[in-house]
Design a protein around this motif. Structure first.
Motif, short mmCIF file in Angstrom:
data_model
loop_
_atom_site.label_atom_id
_atom_site.label_comp_id
_atom_site.label_asym_id
_atom_site.label_seq_id
_atom_site.Cartn_x
_atom_site.Cartn_y
_atom_site.Cartn_z
N LEU A 110 0.83 -1.20 0.00
CA LEU A 110 0.00 0.00 0.00
C LEU A 110 0.87 1.26 0.00
N LEU A 111 2.03 1.18 0.64
CA LEU A 111 2.96 2.31 0.65
C LEU A 111 3.38 2.67 -0.77
N ALA A 112 3.56 1.65 -1.62
CA ALA A 112 3.95 1.90 -3.01
C ALA A 112 2.89 2.74 -3.74
N VAL A 113 1.63 2.52 -3.42
CA VAL A 113 0.55 3.30 -4.01
C VAL A 113 0.51 4.70 -3.40
N ARG A 114 0.70 4.75 -2.10
CA ARG A 114 0.60 6.02 -1.37
C ARG A 114 1.71 7.01 -1.73
N LEU A 115 2.87 6.49 -2.08
CA LEU A 115 4.01 7.37 -2.35
C LEU A 115 3.81 8.24 -3.58
N TYR A 116 3.08 7.75 -4.57
CA TYR A 116 3.00 8.52 -5.81
C TYR A 116 1.59 8.58 -6.40
N ALA A 117 1.04 7.44 -6.80
CA ALA A 117 -0.23 7.43 -7.52
C ALA A 117 -1.35 8.08 -6.71
N TYR A 118 -1.39 7.81 -5.43
CA TYR A 118 -2.47 8.30 -4.56
C TYR A 118 -2.59 9.82 -4.59
N THR A 119 -1.46 10.52 -4.67
CA THR A 119 -1.48 11.98 -4.63
C THR A 119 -1.70 12.61 -5.99
N ASP A 120 -1.73 11.83 -7.04
CA ASP A 120 -1.91 12.36 -8.39
C ASP A 120 -3.40 12.62 -8.65
N ASP A 121 -3.68 13.70 -9.37
CA ASP A 121 -5.06 14.05 -9.67
C ASP A 121 -5.75 13.01 -10.56
N ARG A 122 -4.95 12.21 -11.27
CA ARG A 122 -5.53 11.19 -12.15
C ARG A 122 -6.03 9.98 -11.37
N PHE A 123 -5.69 9.90 -10.10
CA PHE A 123 -6.31 8.94 -9.18
C PHE A 123 -7.62 9.57 -8.76
N ASP A 124 -8.66 9.39 -9.58
CA ASP A 124 -9.88 10.19 -9.44
C ASP A 124 -11.14 9.37 -9.19
N ALA A 125 -10.97 8.13 -8.74
CA ALA A 125 -12.14 7.31 -8.42
C ALA A 125 -11.73 6.27 -7.38
N VAL A 126 -12.69 5.85 -6.59
CA VAL A 126 -12.41 4.85 -5.55
C VAL A 126 -11.81 3.58 -6.16
N ILE A 127 -12.36 3.15 -7.27
CA ILE A 127 -11.91 1.90 -7.88
C ILE A 127 -10.47 1.97 -8.37
N ASP A 128 -9.97 3.18 -8.59
CA ASP A 128 -8.56 3.33 -8.98
C ASP A 128 -7.64 2.74 -7.92
N GLY A 129 -8.07 2.80 -6.67
CA GLY A 129 -7.27 2.23 -5.60
C GLY A 129 -7.07 0.74 -5.78
N LEU A 137 -8.07 2.20 0.23
CA LEU A 137 -7.27 3.42 0.15
C LEU A 137 -7.96 4.42 -0.76
N GLY A 138 -8.52 3.93 -1.88
CA GLY A 138 -9.29 4.80 -2.75
C GLY A 138 -10.52 5.35 -2.06
N LEU A 139 -11.20 4.51 -1.29
CA LEU A 139 -12.37 4.96 -0.54
C LEU A 139 -11.97 6.03 0.47
N ALA A 140 -10.79 5.86 1.07
CA ALA A 140 -10.31 6.82 2.06
C ALA A 140 -10.00 8.17 1.42
N LYS A 141 -9.47 8.15 0.20
CA LYS A 141 -9.11 9.41 -0.47
C LYS A 141 -10.33 10.30 -0.65
N PHE A 142 -11.49 9.69 -0.90
CA PHE A 142 -12.69 10.47 -1.16
C PHE A 142 -13.60 10.58 0.07
N ASN A 143 -13.11 10.12 1.21
CA ASN A 143 -13.80 10.30 2.49
C ASN A 143 -12.77 10.72 3.53
#
Length: 336
Positions: free
Chosen positions: A156-175, A239-245
């Protein structure tokens, strides 16, 4: 939900300037310096994590000898062992009914997961000796307390370090998509470690025959690989759900990690005993019994993951016209 604004801000009229009283935005040179320093600190912290992970990876690979690590037959063996995991990760990818994920984020997540996996390798090897004297119960505790939580956290850290903070991560399912890709990267480096520890260069040759090297280690790792994709896709979805909540971000992330770590630890705990019992009860060879167990176990939790993704798809399809009637989603086989 109660207001998140200060009482002064909530009671003041719109014409009152509340800068540095109850609100804040970048105005002065000191504000600009503070913004720049915050950016530098956060980026430096991420860079430090990546740098330390890179050093750990180089040390890990160096311990096997560069001749083995860069041997073409080893590359073939690792590639073949990762094929089932790649197929599952691709399926999760095409299940995204929103927008397609950019290749740059997918590749970055894959590479970062290879790096962060070294943290799990180090921590697991340090902790394992403390549990081994306790026998099988100690091993089960080790899986639930150390292996599951640590390995799912570093993916999960690998996702959090980069993709998570990008604006293109724009939906829960992207997680779920990036979580699956992180799981794939973890599979590649884990399989490389197992193969490097097991095989000898002299018994390797290019081609499918390489699957038999090291007592079929590549074939065995191929069976274990899809599990990592499933576990981290669960964690990534939350993690995607968390980004939008954001108001519930912490508990949501923890929930995803608990689910992923528990499934992971349960698999590790059951695979040995159940395979042995199944082999004795049915007369199947150990490898065949292992295959049956993996299909049943990973298939069951893969189905649960599939249902979760389908629930998101159904909700997306039902609400898309109300949200943006001009946007049509990409149709995939997942929508059959």
């Amino acid at each position: 939900m109660p207001s998140r604004s200060d009482p002064v801000e909530s009671r003041a009229d719109d014409d009152r300037d509340l800068y540095d009283i109850a609100t804040w935005e970048e105005r002065t040179s000191l504000d600009g310096l503070s913004v720049a320093l915050h950016w530098l600190i956060t980026r430096s912290a991420k860079a430090l994590v990546v740098f330390v992970a890179l050093l750990a990876l180089l040390a890990l690979l160096g311990s096997f000898g560069l001749g083995l690590v860069f041997d073409p037959a080893v590359a073939v063996l690792v590639g073949l062992s990762a094929v089932p995991a790649l197929g599952l990760a691709a399926y999760v990818y095409v299940s995204d009914v929103t927008t397609g994920e950019p290749l740059s984020l997918l590749v970055a997540t894959f590479l970062l997961s290879i790096l962060t996996a070294t943290f799990a390798a180090i921590l697991n090897s340090v902790a394992q000796p403390y549990f081994e004297p306790l026998g099988f119960p100690g091993l089960v505790v080790f899986f639930f307390v150390i292996v599951g939580p640590i390995e799912e956290s570093v993916k999960l850290l690998a996702v959090r370090l980069y993709a998570y903070t990008d604006d293109r991560f724009d939906a829960v399912i992207d997680g779920a998509v990036y979580g699956a890709i992180a799981g794939l990267g973890f599979v590649v480096i884990e399989n490389l470690v197992y193969i490097a520890q097991t095989v000898e260069l002299g018994e390797l040759s290019l081609g499918l025959a390489a699957l038999g090297a090291g007592d079929g280690i590549a074939a065995l790792r191929a069976l274990a690989g899809p599990g990592h994709v499933i576990y981290s896709a669960f964690a990534g979805y939350y993690l995607g759900l968390a980004k939008f909540n954001p108001e519930h971000r912490g508990p949501i992330v923890v929930k995803g990690l608990v689910i992923a770590a528990a499934i992971h630890a349960l698999y590790n705990s059951l695979v040995g005993p159940v395979t042995t019992v199944l082999s004795l009860a049915t007369g199947l060879p150990q490898v065949a019994a292992l295959f049956v167990f993996v299909i049943l176990f990973q298939g069951a939790f893969g189905y649960v993951l599939l249902r979760k993704l389908r629930r998101y798809r159904d909700a997306y399809v039902e609400t898309r016209d109300a949200v943006d009637p001009d946007v049509e989603p990409e149709l995939t086989e997942f929508e059959d």
